[in-house]
Scaffold this motif. Sequence first.
Motif, mmCIF file in Angstrom:
data_model
loop_
_atom_site.group_PDB
_atom_site.id
_atom_site.type_symbol
_atom_site.label_atom_id
_atom_site.label_comp_id
_atom_site.label_asym_id
_atom_site.label_seq_id
_atom_site.Cartn_x
_atom_site.Cartn_y
_atom_site.Cartn_z
ATOM 1 N N GLY A 188 0.947 -1.148 -0.202
ATOM 2 C CA GLY A 188 0.041 -0.135 -0.016
ATOM 3 C C GLY A 188 0.852 1.311 -0.153
ATOM 4 O O GLY A 188 2.078 1.324 -0.228
ATOM 5 N N PRO A 189 0.260 2.273 0.040
ATOM 6 C CA PRO A 189 0.862 3.642 0.172
ATOM 7 C C PRO A 189 1.862 3.570 1.179
ATOM 8 O O PRO A 189 1.697 2.923 2.571
ATOM 9 C CB PRO A 189 0.014 4.643 0.439
ATOM 10 N N LEU A 190 3.062 4.391 1.228
ATOM 11 C CA LEU A 190 4.171 4.636 2.170
ATOM 12 C C LEU A 190 3.538 5.593 3.061
ATOM 13 O O LEU A 190 3.846 6.735 3.126
ATOM 14 C CB LEU A 190 5.208 5.130 1.425
ATOM 15 N N ALA A 191 2.723 5.216 4.034
ATOM 16 C CA ALA A 191 2.229 6.021 5.130
ATOM 17 C C ALA A 191 3.165 6.935 5.996
ATOM 18 O O ALA A 191 2.680 7.908 6.165
ATOM 19 C CB ALA A 191 1.046 5.043 5.894
ATOM 20 N N MET A 231 4.010 11.730 7.927
ATOM 21 C CA MET A 231 4.731 12.473 9.172
ATOM 22 C C MET A 231 5.769 13.778 8.280
ATOM 23 O O MET A 231 5.791 14.658 9.280
ATOM 24 C CB MET A 231 5.421 11.461 10.005
ATOM 25 N N LEU A 232 5.946 13.886 7.337
ATOM 26 C CA LEU A 232 6.592 14.872 6.804
ATOM 27 C C LEU A 232 5.820 15.893 6.226
ATOM 28 O O LEU A 232 6.336 16.963 5.997
ATOM 29 C CB LEU A 232 7.353 14.374 5.562
#
Length: 97
Positions: free
Chosen positions: A85-88, A92-93
């Motif tokens: 899946g997406p790089l969750a 945080m950035l």
Amino acid sequence: MKVFAIGVLPQPLTDAQRAEIMPQEVPHTLKLYLDAKIEQFWFRQDQPGPIFLMDVESIDQAKATVGQMPIVAAGLATYTFIPVGPLAPLGMLIAGK
């Protein structure tokens, strides 16, 4: 859901196996691509076998789809399935998250 299906050919295909299975395998794989079950595909550089990025409803659907491929049905290839899946953590950035 996106799933990587990573194929392994435990033994290289013989010329006779290749001549028998590939005329079935290639159109079958192309149909899966045209039906949008396989989004992208690559051939491994480290050992014989393909890698598919699949768009499926579940891991079970990915397994069932790949299980119907002629090379798998003949017992000449096996697959490992990895859901992705997406790089969750990138969220945080983003400021304010």
